[in-house]
Design a protein around this motif. Structure first.
Motif, short mmCIF file in Angstrom:
data_model
loop_
_atom_site.label_atom_id
_atom_site.label_comp_id
_atom_site.label_asym_id
_atom_site.label_seq_id
_atom_site.Cartn_x
_atom_site.Cartn_y
_atom_site.Cartn_z
N PHE A 1 0.84 -1.21 0.00
CA PHE A 1 0.00 0.00 0.00
C PHE A 1 0.86 1.25 0.00
CE2 PHE A 1 -1.91 -3.46 2.34
CZ PHE A 1 -3.16 -3.57 1.74
N VAL A 2 0.43 2.25 -0.78
CA VAL A 2 1.10 3.56 -0.79
C VAL A 2 0.02 4.63 -0.64
CG1 VAL A 2 2.28 5.25 -2.26
CG2 VAL A 2 3.09 2.89 -2.21
N ALA A 3 0.26 5.61 0.23
CA ALA A 3 -0.64 6.76 0.29
C ALA A 3 0.06 7.99 -0.29
CB ALA A 3 -1.07 7.03 1.72
N LEU A 4 -0.56 8.55 -1.31
CA LEU A 4 -0.20 9.89 -1.80
C LEU A 4 -0.90 10.88 -0.87
CD1 LEU A 4 -0.75 9.40 -5.63
CD2 LEU A 4 1.28 10.47 -4.65
N PRO A 5 -0.62 12.17 -0.98
CA PRO A 5 -1.40 13.13 -0.19
C PRO A 5 -2.91 12.97 -0.43
CG PRO A 5 0.54 14.19 -1.06
CD PRO A 5 0.49 12.82 -1.68
N GLY A 6 -3.68 13.21 0.62
CA GLY A 6 -5.13 13.09 0.53
C GLY A 6 -5.78 13.57 1.81
N GLY A 7 -7.09 13.43 1.87
CA GLY A 7 -7.87 13.92 3.02
C GLY A 7 -8.27 12.80 3.96
N TYR A 8 -9.43 12.95 4.59
CA TYR A 8 -9.89 11.97 5.58
C TYR A 8 -9.94 10.55 5.00
CZ TYR A 8 -11.57 15.77 8.66
OH TYR A 8 -11.66 16.85 9.49
N GLY A 9 -10.45 10.45 3.75
CA GLY A 9 -10.59 9.12 3.13
C GLY A 9 -9.24 8.43 3.04
N THR A 10 -8.25 9.16 2.55
CA THR A 10 -6.90 8.60 2.38
C THR A 10 -6.31 8.21 3.73
OG1 THR A 10 -6.61 10.01 0.45
CG2 THR A 10 -4.60 9.14 1.47
N LEU A 11 -6.46 9.09 4.71
CA LEU A 11 -5.89 8.82 6.04
C LEU A 11 -6.56 7.61 6.68
CD1 LEU A 11 -5.61 12.46 7.42
CD2 LEU A 11 -3.80 11.04 6.45
N GLU A 12 -7.87 7.53 6.51
CA GLU A 12 -8.61 6.42 7.11
C GLU A 12 -8.20 5.10 6.46
OE1 GLU A 12 -12.11 3.69 7.56
OE2 GLU A 12 -11.21 4.45 5.73
N GLU A 13 -8.07 5.12 5.14
CA GLU A 13 -7.69 3.89 4.43
C GLU A 13 -6.29 3.45 4.82
OE1 GLU A 13 -8.48 5.73 0.64
OE2 GLU A 13 -10.26 4.51 0.29
N PHE A 14 -5.35 4.42 4.89
CA PHE A 14 -3.96 4.07 5.20
C PHE A 14 -3.84 3.57 6.64
CE2 PHE A 14 0.42 4.98 6.49
CZ PHE A 14 1.09 4.25 5.51
N THR A 15 -4.48 4.28 7.57
CA THR A 15 -4.32 3.84 8.96
C THR A 15 -5.07 2.52 9.21
OG1 THR A 15 -6.05 5.40 9.58
CG2 THR A 15 -3.80 6.05 10.07
N GLU A 16 -6.09 2.26 8.42
CA GLU A 16 -6.75 0.96 8.60
C GLU A 16 -5.82 -0.19 8.21
OE1 GLU A 16 -10.29 -0.26 6.28
OE2 GLU A 16 -11.01 -1.03 8.19
N VAL A 17 -5.14 -0.08 7.04
CA VAL A 17 -4.25 -1.19 6.66
C VAL A 17 -3.07 -1.29 7.63
CG1 VAL A 17 -4.95 -1.33 4.24
CG2 VAL A 17 -3.04 0.16 4.85
N LEU A 18 -2.69 -0.14 8.19
CA LEU A 18 -1.61 -0.14 9.20
C LEU A 18 -2.04 -0.92 10.45
CD1 LEU A 18 1.12 1.24 9.11
CD2 LEU A 18 0.07 3.25 10.14
N THR A 19 -3.27 -0.73 10.87
CA THR A 19 -3.74 -1.46 12.05
C THR A 19 -3.86 -2.96 11.75
OG1 THR A 19 -6.07 -1.02 11.57
CG2 THR A 19 -4.98 0.48 13.07
N TRP A 20 -4.19 -3.28 10.50
CA TRP A 20 -4.21 -4.71 10.14
C TRP A 20 -2.80 -5.29 10.24
CZ3 TRP A 20 -7.43 -4.16 4.97
CH2 TRP A 20 -8.76 -3.88 5.29
N SER A 21 -1.79 -4.50 9.83
CA SER A 21 -0.39 -4.95 9.93
C SER A 21 0.00 -5.10 11.40
CB SER A 21 0.57 -3.94 9.30
OG SER A 21 0.39 -3.89 7.91
N GLN A 22 -0.40 -4.11 12.22
CA GLN A 22 -0.06 -4.12 13.64
C GLN A 22 -0.58 -5.38 14.32
OE1 GLN A 22 -0.33 -0.52 16.57
NE2 GLN A 22 -2.37 -1.37 16.41
N LEU A 23 -1.77 -5.78 13.91
CA LEU A 23 -2.40 -6.95 14.53
C LEU A 23 -1.97 -8.26 13.89
CD1 LEU A 23 -5.98 -5.48 14.94
CD2 LEU A 23 -4.38 -6.00 16.77
N GLY A 24 -1.23 -8.15 12.76
CA GLY A 24 -0.82 -9.37 12.07
C GLY A 24 -1.90 -9.98 11.21
N LEU A 25 -2.97 -9.20 10.94
CA LEU A 25 -4.03 -9.70 10.05
C LEU A 25 -3.56 -9.70 8.61
CD1 LEU A 25 -7.09 -7.88 11.64
CD2 LEU A 25 -6.49 -10.30 11.83
N GLN A 26 -2.52 -8.93 8.32
CA GLN A 26 -1.89 -8.96 7.01
C GLN A 26 -0.39 -8.71 7.21
OE1 GLN A 26 -3.00 -5.60 4.62
NE2 GLN A 26 -1.78 -4.26 5.83
#
Ligand code: AMP
Length: 196
Positions: free
Chosen positions: A101-126
């Motif tokens: 996953f890569v996030a370019l600059p963006g608003g709430y949608g981009t931040l929400e999407e990026f931090t969601e995949v990050l939390t999946w990584s943190q938990l080891g779901l991906q």
């Protein structure tokens, strides 16, 4: 990498550097033979990155919820367009189709999407790399905030390290390519949670 999911603003942003970086990232993905997976819109940086991949002869899969087809002006020139019935289904499909996953600059949608995949990584779901493309210092305050979250002991240092960041698209893609998943420190039983 076979496929990279790019999150980015449905707006072009205030500086021309943002669209320029989206174009460079798109051209770089096509040159590497890496498929782009993204939100399927023709507007903002989303449209710019998709157009850049297509112009360089690359492959693009757009994933968009039915409710947003009109609002986000769906891109009709993509290699493949998947229409989902919800935002959640969109994000799950984008993740399933991608190796990183890569996030370019963006608003709430981009931040929400990026931090969601990050939390999946943190938990080891991906176990997939997550990178921020820090164009014109856009993400500098957010990266500083994540450091603050470590200092304040809400984020572990090893989870802060899950975020790759670079100002240059090619270097960021190289970092994603060579990334190896760290050992899991917050193990949960994946069977106890539905896969993203
Ligand atoms: P933005 O970064 O706010 O310009 O939005 C970029 C993309 O994220 C757009 O395609 C939005 O539809 C999408 N988006 C906005 N909110 C969400 C959400 N809660 N979940 C998933 N995608 C979203």
């Amino acid at each position: 990498m076979q496929s990279i999911c790019v999150f980015s603003g449905a707006s072009p942003g205030a500086q021309p550097e943002y669209a320029a970086a989206a174009r460079t990232l798109g051209a770089e993905l096509a040159a590497r033979g890496t498929r782009l997976v993204y939100g399927g819109a023709s507007v903002g940086l989303m449209g710019v990155v998709a157009d850049a991949v297509l112009a360089a002869g690359g492959e693009v899969i757009g994933v968009i919820p039915r409710q947003l087809v009109a609002q986000e002006v769906v891109h009709l020139g993509l290699s493949d367009l998947r229409i989902t019935s919800s935002m959640h289904e969109r994000k799950a499909l984008m993740a399933k189709l991608s190796n990183g996953f890569v996030a370019l600059p963006g608003g709430y949608g981009t931040l929400e999407e990026f931090t969601e995949v990050l939390t999946w990584s943190q938990l080891g779901l991906q176990r997939k790399p997550c990178g921020l493309l820090d164009v014109a210092d856009y993400y500098r305050p957010l990266l500083a905030f994540f450091d603050h979250a470590v200092t304040e002991e809400f984020v572990r240092a090893e989870h802060r390290d899950l975020i790759l960041a670079d100002t240059d698209p090619a270097r960021l893609l190289d970092a994603l390519d060579t990334w190896t998943a760290p050992p899991l420190t917050r193990k949960i039983d994946p069977a106890s949670i539905p896969a993203p």
